[in-house]
Design an enzyme around this catalytic site. Sequence first.
Site, PDB file in Angstrom:
ATOM      1  N   SER A   7       0.846  -1.193   0.000  1.00 39.92           N
ATOM      2  CA  SER A   7       0.000   0.000   0.000  1.00 39.92           C
ATOM      3  C   SER A   7       0.881   1.242   0.000  1.00 39.92           C
ATOM      4  CB  SER A   7      -0.905   0.011   1.231  1.00 39.92           C
ATOM      5  OG  SER A   7      -1.462   1.299   1.377  1.00 39.92           O
ATOM      6  N   HIS A  30      -1.215  -1.379  -4.266  1.00 38.64           N
ATOM      7  CA  HIS A  30      -2.489  -1.040  -3.611  1.00 38.64           C
ATOM      8  C   HIS A  30      -2.551   0.471  -3.408  1.00 38.64           C
ATOM      9  CE1 HIS A  30      -5.983  -2.052  -1.041  1.00 38.64           C
ATOM     10  NE2 HIS A  30      -5.559  -1.073  -0.243  1.00 38.64           N
ATOM     11  N   ASP A  32      -4.816   3.584  -2.005  1.00 34.73           N
ATOM     12  CA  ASP A  32      -5.926   3.912  -1.106  1.00 34.73           C
ATOM     13  C   ASP A  32      -6.480   5.297  -1.406  1.00 34.73           C
ATOM     14  OD1 ASP A  32      -6.108   1.636   0.746  1.00 34.73           O
ATOM     15  OD2 ASP A  32      -4.028   2.144   1.198  1.00 34.73           O
ATOM     16  N   MET A  34      -9.271   8.069  -0.395  1.00 33.04           N
ATOM     17  CA  MET A  34     -10.128   8.431   0.744  1.00 33.04           C
ATOM     18  C   MET A  34     -10.715   9.809   0.521  1.00 33.04           C
ATOM     19  SD  MET A  34      -7.677   7.279   3.866  1.00 33.04           S
ATOM     20  CE  MET A  34      -6.733   5.759   3.796  1.00 33.04           C
ATOM     21  N   HIS A  63      -8.367   0.916  -3.983  1.00 28.35           N
ATOM     22  CA  HIS A  63      -9.305   0.713  -2.872  1.00 28.35           C
ATOM     23  C   HIS A  63     -10.036   2.031  -2.632  1.00 28.35           C
ATOM     24  CE1 HIS A  63      -9.566  -0.331   1.742  1.00 28.35           C
ATOM     25  NE2 HIS A  63     -10.756  -0.226   1.181  1.00 28.35           N
ATOM     26  N   MET A  65     -12.258   4.231  -0.722  1.00 27.95           N
ATOM     27  CA  MET A  65     -12.919   4.491   0.559  1.00 27.95           C
ATOM     28  C   MET A  65     -13.654   5.815   0.411  1.00 27.95           C
ATOM     29  SD  MET A  65      -9.856   3.145   2.983  1.00 27.95           S
ATOM     30  CE  MET A  65      -8.674   3.267   1.656  1.00 27.95           C
ATOM     31  N   MET A 136     -11.553  -5.963   5.404  1.00 23.07           N
ATOM     32  CA  MET A 136     -10.704  -5.057   6.196  1.00 23.07           C
ATOM     33  C   MET A 136     -10.390  -5.707   7.539  1.00 23.07           C
ATOM     34  SD  MET A 136     -10.051  -2.437   4.355  1.00 23.07           S
ATOM     35  CE  MET A 136      -9.128  -1.562   5.617  1.00 23.07           C
ATOM     36  N   ASP A 174      -6.688  -6.449   4.377  1.00 21.62           N
ATOM     37  CA  ASP A 174      -6.048  -5.129   4.386  1.00 21.62           C
ATOM     38  C   ASP A 174      -6.126  -4.549   5.788  1.00 21.62           C
ATOM     39  OD1 ASP A 174      -5.137  -2.569   3.827  1.00 21.62           O
ATOM     40  OD2 ASP A 174      -6.848  -2.017   2.548  1.00 21.62           O
ATOM     41  N   GLY A 176      -2.997  -3.872   9.138  1.00 23.51           N
ATOM     42  CA  GLY A 176      -2.235  -4.535  10.202  1.00 23.51           C
ATOM     43  C   GLY A 176      -1.572  -5.838   9.781  1.00 23.51           C
ATOM     44  N   SER A 197       2.639  -0.334   6.201  1.00 20.64           N
ATOM     45  CA  SER A 197       3.775  -0.077   7.088  1.00 20.64           C
ATOM     46  C   SER A 197       4.751  -1.245   7.147  1.00 20.64           C
ATOM     47  CB  SER A 197       3.293   0.340   8.482  1.00 20.64           C
ATOM     48  OG  SER A 197       2.177  -0.387   8.864  1.00 20.64           O
TER      49      SER A 197
HETATM   50  C1  DX5 Z   1      -6.301   1.646   5.548  1.00 23.93           C
HETATM   51  C2  DX5 Z   1      -5.886   1.289   4.157  1.00 23.93           C
HETATM   52  C3  DX5 Z   1      -4.763   0.340   4.108  1.00 23.93           C
HETATM   53  C4  DX5 Z   1      -3.481   0.812   4.773  1.00 23.93           C
HETATM   54  C5  DX5 Z   1      -2.856  -0.408   5.361  1.00 23.93           C
HETATM   55  O1  DX5 Z   1      -7.555   2.184   5.545  1.00 23.93           O
HETATM   56  O2  DX5 Z   1      -6.952   0.706   3.439  1.00 23.93           O
HETATM   57  O3  DX5 Z   1      -4.509  -0.123   2.785  1.00 23.93           O
HETATM   58  O4  DX5 Z   1      -2.583   1.432   3.898  1.00 23.93           O
HETATM   59  O5  DX5 Z   1      -1.789  -0.010   6.124  1.00 23.93           O
HETATM   60  P1  DX5 Z   1      -1.053  -1.014   7.133  1.00 23.93           P
HETATM   61  O6  DX5 Z   1      -0.567  -2.187   6.347  1.00 23.93           O
HETATM   62  O7  DX5 Z   1       0.050  -0.170   7.683  1.00 23.93           O
HETATM   63  O8  DX5 Z   1      -2.076  -1.415   8.188  1.00 23.93           O
HETATM   64 ZN    ZN Z   2      -6.450  -0.238   1.477  1.00 23.76          ZN
END
Ligand code: DX5
Ligand code: ZN
Length: 219
Positions: A7, A30, A32, A34, A63, A65, A136, A174, A176, A197
Amino acid sequence: MIKIAPSILSADFANLERDVRRVSCADYLHVDVMDGAFVPNLSIGVPVVNSLRKCTGLPLDVHLMIEKPARYIEAFAKAGASLLSVHLEADHPTGIAQALELMERHGVKKAVALRPITKAQAVLPYLQQLDMVLVMTVEPGFGGQAFLPEQLDTIRQVRALIERYNPACLLEVDGGITAKTAPLAVQAGANVLVAGSAVYGADDPAAAIAALRAAELTP
Ligand code: DX5
Ligand code: ZN
């Protein structure tokens, strides 16, 4: 075979091309998106997907959101998204069906995403036409959160539905995902792992990707 989707939310946006190259051994990128409404955060949009399309050969796993995502499907498809995920909580069922129809029309792979509160059965009306389901494993909105172990049940239930109704459909997780949590998600039935991360926080992103792939081999 487990697929890894780094990501870029955890990348350095001032050095995005460099950071995309660092993960060229992955299977997807990936992205994201938002809107500050569906989730309490803002990130990136169509122009960035357009630029990313020019600097990597990796499929772009976008993705969304965002609320009422059907409004933006055509724009993301034209910008070069390979697959789009829309959240089941982001619109009424007719809006979700419309978003999927637009993906079909514009030749983009189709996915629906589930927040932790959403039950596995919610995918059923759409499952037969999907390329992927995204479960998620954190509340969407931010990188770097802790994996929610109670989501393992949802992963197992979605896996059972996929096996029954559409075995070719991928199951992505997706939030953690680390070398510790990846084997749990894979054992529960996931086969695409998003990691922000864990990949970009590592000194060697390629080694971090290899460590995540090894989740498949962990007993
Ligand atoms: C969170 C995103 C994830 C995020 C994951 O809402 O959808 O894709 O980047 O980040 P990590 O892998 O650090 O949890
Ligand atoms: Zn994501």
